[in-house]
Design an enzyme around this catalytic site. Sequence first.
Site, PDB file in Angstrom:
ATOM      1  N   TYR A  45      40.456   5.183   3.901  1.00  0.00           N
ATOM      2  CA  TYR A  45      41.330   4.117   4.388  1.00  0.00           C
ATOM      3  C   TYR A  45      41.729   4.263   5.853  1.00  0.00           C
ATOM      4  O   TYR A  45      41.765   3.261   6.584  1.00  0.00           O
ATOM      5  CB  TYR A  45      42.547   3.980   3.473  1.00  0.00           C
ATOM      6  CG  TYR A  45      42.206   3.211   2.222  1.00  0.00           C
ATOM      7  CD1 TYR A  45      42.288   1.826   2.193  1.00  0.00           C
ATOM      8  CD2 TYR A  45      41.751   3.861   1.084  1.00  0.00           C
ATOM      9  CE1 TYR A  45      41.947   1.102   1.065  1.00  0.00           C
ATOM     10  CE2 TYR A  45      41.398   3.156  -0.052  1.00  0.00           C
ATOM     11  CZ  TYR A  45      41.493   1.778  -0.063  1.00  0.00           C
ATOM     12  OH  TYR A  45      41.134   1.063  -1.179  1.00  0.00           O
TER      13      TYR A  45
ATOM     14  N   GLU B  87      44.251   2.843  -7.025  1.00  0.00           N
ATOM     15  CA  GLU B  87      42.966   3.495  -7.259  1.00  0.00           C
ATOM     16  C   GLU B  87      43.141   4.928  -7.749  1.00  0.00           C
ATOM     17  O   GLU B  87      42.361   5.408  -8.578  1.00  0.00           O
ATOM     18  CB  GLU B  87      42.121   3.438  -5.989  1.00  0.00           C
ATOM     19  CG  GLU B  87      41.607   2.031  -5.711  1.00  0.00           C
ATOM     20  CD  GLU B  87      41.132   1.827  -4.282  1.00  0.00           C
ATOM     21  OE1 GLU B  87      40.893   2.828  -3.576  1.00  0.00           O
ATOM     22  OE2 GLU B  87      41.015   0.659  -3.864  1.00  0.00           O
TER      23      GLU B  87
ATOM     24  N   GLN C  73      26.218  -2.766  -9.069  1.00  0.00           N
ATOM     25  CA  GLN C  73      27.055  -2.893 -10.251  1.00  0.00           C
ATOM     26  C   GLN C  73      26.414  -3.857 -11.235  1.00  0.00           C
ATOM     27  O   GLN C  73      26.012  -4.965 -10.865  1.00  0.00           O
ATOM     28  CB  GLN C  73      28.452  -3.370  -9.839  1.00  0.00           C
ATOM     29  CG  GLN C  73      29.179  -2.306  -9.004  1.00  0.00           C
ATOM     30  CD  GLN C  73      30.388  -2.814  -8.254  1.00  0.00           C
ATOM     31  OE1 GLN C  73      30.445  -3.972  -7.856  1.00  0.00           O
ATOM     32  NE2 GLN C  73      31.352  -1.934  -8.029  1.00  0.00           N
TER      33      GLN C  73
ATOM     34  N   GLY D 286      21.890 -18.006 -16.222  1.00  0.00           N
ATOM     35  CA  GLY D 286      20.949 -16.976 -15.781  1.00  0.00           C
ATOM     36  C   GLY D 286      21.363 -15.609 -16.274  1.00  0.00           C
ATOM     37  O   GLY D 286      21.762 -15.429 -17.430  1.00  0.00           O
TER      38      GLY D 286
END
Length: 409
Positions: free
Chosen positions: A95, A137, A207, A276
């Site tokens: 970060y 996170e 992903q 799809g």
Amino acid sequence: MLNETTIQIIKSTVPVLEVHGTAITKRFYQMMFSSHPELLNIFNHANQKQGRQQTALANAVYAAAVNIDKLEAILPAVKQIAHKHRSLGVKAEHYPIVGQHLLAAIKDVLGDAATEEILQAWADAYGVIADAFIGIEAEMYVQSEQQEGGWADFRAFRVERKVKESDVITSFYLVPEDGRALAAFEPGQYVSVQVDIPGESNTHIRQYSLSAASGLPYYRISVKREDAADGRPAGKVSLYLHEQVQEGGILRLSAPAGSFTLDREDKRPVVLIGGGVGLTPMVSMLHTLAQTDPDRQVTFIHAAQNGKVHALRREVEELARANPQLSVHWCYTRPDGADRERGDYDREGYIDLPWLQSAIPAADASFYFCGPVPFMKAVNRMLKTWGAADADLHYEFFGPAAQLEQAAE
């Protein structure tokens, strides 16, 4: 907390971000990757080349500026992005790097208009926003690792089976190489797959939605082969998976992540609409509903070009035969001669609202949809026209986070 002066300065930059937001984020990525090329091992190169990542970041920065005095309004978006960050391996130490180069890009693009006062305000705002991401996170990393069958970062999986589902989609059945337990997941979630492609200088991460139900001794992903078309380059990772990864091969996976998940508390009728390869999270949801909620009415709608590219059809139809509460509808936009001869689809052409209304019992339902952006724009527009509540519309983008209205623009 930000003081009122900082908040007003950030809000005053909103019109500037509307005009220069993407230019700033494009310059940001150029500067950051030049200084930290190791971060190319995390970011999707294809999204960079197509400008999708730059646009997604510009949208996120703009949303932060608009809502700087009520950041809780963007908390759902923060959590969605945090899921992706955790699955990619973004850590707290990244970060400060992002903040440094984002401020430098603002100064570089805006020049003298980016006064010291404005840059300091954005530095303060970025600190608050970064802390929110880091905190969320950190909790996700702990939960991912400490859950039963969980793990940190990436874990080696062996390809137990590789099954061709259609001319363009292949399923990979993945089992942990260490033989240990598998973490449970929510239907609709995804895993990140990290690969080293021969001849490539960086690792690549993509992903993929899990396309089976949780609780099995394997994870399944169903991957579309992305060939070059219409000026778009071929997908490096999808071609690698289709052409080079064979049964017995090893893939590295992050633990399941994602906020596009089935609400199991809602007992109203549920409608699953896929276009799809967007059917993959829909099939996971369908399996889960059949197993855990046999009294809930489910409508499953899938749009494909034709039967040759239609994946997992037999699997879905077997579920429907065994579960009378499930109704299935196929839409083929360009059926071929064999499809027409069999007549085994319900609509030819694109989905429209009258046909959608004929297939779905009522607008008072929970809707989940996923597919190409134009497809989702159309479905979103039709459902809203019909009167479906915004809170009942759930969707997932394959790629950088965005809103359908922004995508339309």
